[in-house]
Design a protein around this motif. Structure first.
Motif, PDB file in Angstrom:
ATOM      1  N   ALA A   9       0.826  -1.214   0.000  1.00  0.00           N
ATOM      2  CA  ALA A   9       0.000   0.000   0.000  1.00  0.00           C
ATOM      3  C   ALA A   9       0.856   1.258   0.000  1.00  0.00           C
ATOM      4  N   LEU A  12       2.152   1.820  -3.453  1.00  0.00           N
ATOM      5  CA  LEU A  12       1.062   2.270  -4.319  1.00  0.00           C
ATOM      6  C   LEU A  12       0.762   3.748  -4.085  1.00  0.00           C
ATOM      7  N   THR A  13       0.777   4.179  -2.836  1.00  0.00           N
ATOM      8  CA  THR A  13       0.556   5.587  -2.501  1.00  0.00           C
ATOM      9  C   THR A  13       1.661   6.457  -3.091  1.00  0.00           C
ATOM     10  N   LEU A  32      -4.606   7.070  -6.854  1.00  0.00           N
ATOM     11  CA  LEU A  32      -4.558   5.921  -5.955  1.00  0.00           C
ATOM     12  C   LEU A  32      -5.762   5.015  -6.197  1.00  0.00           C
ATOM     13  N   GLN A  36      -5.458   1.225  -7.475  1.00  0.00           N
ATOM     14  CA  GLN A  36      -5.979   0.144  -6.643  1.00  0.00           C
ATOM     15  C   GLN A  36      -6.895  -0.790  -7.427  1.00  0.00           C
ATOM     16  N   SER A  37      -7.465  -0.282  -8.521  1.00  0.00           N
ATOM     17  CA  SER A  37      -8.399  -1.103  -9.298  1.00  0.00           C
ATOM     18  C   SER A  37      -7.783  -1.658 -10.582  1.00  0.00           C
TER      19      SER A  37
END
Length: 146
Positions: A9, A12-13, A32, A36-37
């Motif tokens: 996470a 990703l951020t 983000l 995330q998708s």
């Protein structure tokens, strides 16, 4: 420079914050949510210095036709960004190399990308990275509700 495939996470951020700098019309929060998708046919890599997220690359595997290619899937460079302080240091090349390795591991024999006609620095990056220009297009749109 450490290149990492994004799996956490916090990574990703960091990519979302870098993407907001690349896509100035998008917020880090929106990026983000988009990241995330992402389907499993996409991959993100993050370049980190000792204390900073320096850049990222977003890649996808495209099964549909990609201009100038003859195979499938095609590794597609969706976006790449390196903070100004890290430019011309080999960071973009290292990100691209990591992405290309991932693409080969997914069965890709070719890689595609695009940039807008007015993005001269983007075109120069692609040429330096070994891409060959294969087409130029002008896109049109028309409203149907008026």
């Amino acid at each position: 420079m450490d290149i990492q495939r994004v799996t956490t996470a916090s990574q990703l951020t960091a990519c979302a914050e870098l993407a907001a700098a690349l896509y100035k019309h998008e917020s880090a929060e929106a990026m983000l949510a988009e990241f995330q998708s992402l389907p499993t046919t996409n991959s993100l890599f993050l370049a980190r210095s000792a204390s900073d997220a320096a850049g990222f690359i977003h890649l996808s595997l495209r099964q549909d036709y990609v201009e100038g290619t003859a195979s499938s899937p095609v590794l597609y460079l969706e976006g790449i960004y390196v903070k100004e302080a890290y430019r011309f240091s080999g960071t973009a090349s290292a990100l691209l190399k990591a992405g290309e390795s991932w693409g080969r591991s997914q069965g890709c024999k070719e890689m595609g990308s695009d940039t807008v006609l007015t993005n001269e620095s983007g075109a120069a990056f692609h040429e330096k990275a070994g891409f060959t220009e294969v087409n130029r297009i002008i896109c049109f749109a028309k409203r149907l509700d008026s």
